[in-house]
Every structure is written in C-alpha cells, then in structure tokens.
Design an enzyme around this catalytic site. Sequence first.
Site, short mmCIF file in Angstrom:
data_model
loop_
_atom_site.label_atom_id
_atom_site.label_comp_id
_atom_site.label_asym_id
_atom_site.label_seq_id
_atom_site.Cartn_x
_atom_site.Cartn_y
_atom_site.Cartn_z
N GLU A 1 54.83 26.76 21.21
CA GLU A 1 54.33 27.87 22.02
C GLU A 1 55.09 28.05 23.34
O GLU A 1 54.57 28.62 24.29
CB GLU A 1 52.84 27.67 22.31
CG GLU A 1 51.98 27.69 21.06
CD GLU A 1 50.51 27.87 21.41
OE1 GLU A 1 49.99 28.97 21.25
OE2 GLU A 1 49.90 26.87 21.85
N HIS B 1 49.43 26.05 29.97
CA HIS B 1 48.70 26.53 28.79
C HIS B 1 47.80 25.41 28.29
O HIS B 1 48.26 24.28 28.05
CB HIS B 1 49.66 26.95 27.69
CG HIS B 1 48.97 27.25 26.40
ND1 HIS B 1 48.02 28.25 26.29
CD2 HIS B 1 49.04 26.68 25.17
CE1 HIS B 1 47.55 28.28 25.05
NE2 HIS B 1 48.15 27.33 24.35
N HIS C 1 43.98 24.14 26.05
CA HIS C 1 42.96 24.38 25.03
C HIS C 1 41.62 23.77 25.47
O HIS C 1 40.79 23.42 24.63
CB HIS C 1 43.37 23.76 23.70
CG HIS C 1 44.73 24.16 23.21
ND1 HIS C 1 45.52 23.33 22.45
CD2 HIS C 1 45.44 25.31 23.39
CE1 HIS C 1 46.67 23.95 22.16
NE2 HIS C 1 46.65 25.14 22.73
N HIS D 1 41.37 30.04 20.97
CA HIS D 1 42.56 29.24 21.22
C HIS D 1 42.49 28.48 22.55
O HIS D 1 42.51 27.25 22.56
CB HIS D 1 43.76 30.20 21.19
CG HIS D 1 45.09 29.54 21.34
ND1 HIS D 1 46.27 30.19 21.06
CD2 HIS D 1 45.47 28.31 21.78
CE1 HIS D 1 47.29 29.39 21.29
NE2 HIS D 1 46.83 28.24 21.73
ZN ZN Z 1 47.97 26.70 22.42
#
Ligand code: ZN
Length: 241
Positions: free
Chosen positions: A77, A96, A98, A168
């Site tokens: 990603e 980023h 989760h 996500h």
């Molecule tokens: Zn991710």
Amino acid sequence: MTTEAEAKLEIAQASRILFGEAILDAFGHVSRRHPDRPDRFLISRSLAPGQVTPTDVLEVDFDGKAVSDAAPRLFLERFIHAEIYRQRRDVDAVVHSHAMGVLPFAAVPTARVQPICHMCGFLRDTPSPFDVADHAGPGSDLLIRNSELGAALAKHLGAAAVTLMRGHGYTAVGASIAEATYRAIYTARNCEAQQSAHVLGMPVYLTAAEAEATEASVISQITRPWDLWCEQYPVPADQAA
Ligand SMILES: [Zn+2]
C-alpha cells in the site's frame, strides 16, 4: 535542515511509537517526504513497524518504485503515501493504520468522526469514509494496491488531516512526522471517547472555530508529545546509526 539519515531515524522512531501506542501492529506504515528530493519519499521495506530500523528505510518515487535497484520487498500500500505526497505539497509525513478503535466509524455509514475534545481539533473537516469499492469495484481485497487507487484516496482526503477507509482503517497526514504521528494517535483516542460519549447521550462537539483554535494551540506544542514518545519507545542505540 533535516538530513536523509535523520529522516530515516525519524521513520524508525515513529514506527516504534505507533507500535507502542497500538496504532500499528504487524501492519500499517509511516513515511516521510525525502528532505532533499520533494518528489520522493522515505518508507520502510515491508516489515512490522515495531522492528523498523533506519537501515530498513528506502527511497521511493511517486510511482511507487524504489530508487535503488536492489530494493527488498515493498509495502503493497505504498501508493497511499505516493499519491498523497503528489497531491498535497503541504504534507511531509503520512501514517496508515488499521487500529480497531477507529474501524466502527469507518464501517457505519451514518457515523462521522467529529472533534470531541481540544486535543483533536484537526478532525474538524474529516470527510465521510473513503469506499474503495467505488474505484476498485466489488470483491477487491480493499488494499490500495496501485497509483489509481492511491490517487482516488488522496483526492478523497482533499485538504483534510485524516480520512477513514471503509472496512480497512484510516490515513493521517501532517506537515512533520511529529504531527502525523500525533494525529494518528489522537484520531484513535477521539474515536474511543466519541463512542463512549454516545453511550451517555448526544455529545456536544467542538465548533469549527474552537477546533481551529485548539489545533493551533496543539501544533505550537507538538514537540512535547513527540519528545515524550521518543523517550518512551526508543530506537535501540545499536540500531539508530
Ligand atoms: Zn491498509
């Protein structure tokens, strides 16, 4: 002026902090715009954040390609980071995550993250969650695997500090690695407090003006939490060179 070596250490440091604060686990990542090449960024090779050292940090271009020929495996990603840096010149760091505490707000269509306290004014313009199915179609693995999906996410983020991602997680940005780290951590804390408040009744959120004023206050002191977290979650001295 930050050197490349200092920038790599910052990424290792932020990775340790975000792992220590349970924002990242075996997954998720943090990056920083390259201090000398604004058209590139620095990010770890594909590795659990709690294990990142400066020697694991690579230079990547906005097409998601490592600059070095002998590059090891990269994060799938990385296009999240690449396309945000391409579209947002004011952004110098991206996280980023989760984190599970945020996911309810990314899953319930009527839920909206709103600043519930003075530490979270940066959340005032958070858009509704990004839905990758609008761009990847039904049946994708929800990951931002290419430049097109990264560009769609960056466009959805717009000028905001954070965007949630349906099913996500979320992505937080900042003008420095300290600011992006702070925002990633306090997004999760805000979501937890907001959910708790709803059990009691309808919360009164910060007004737009309050959110803007409180954010300015926090930014003026952003080194305080960063310095504390660096001490709390140090990169081992033998790995910091
Ligand atoms: Zn991710």
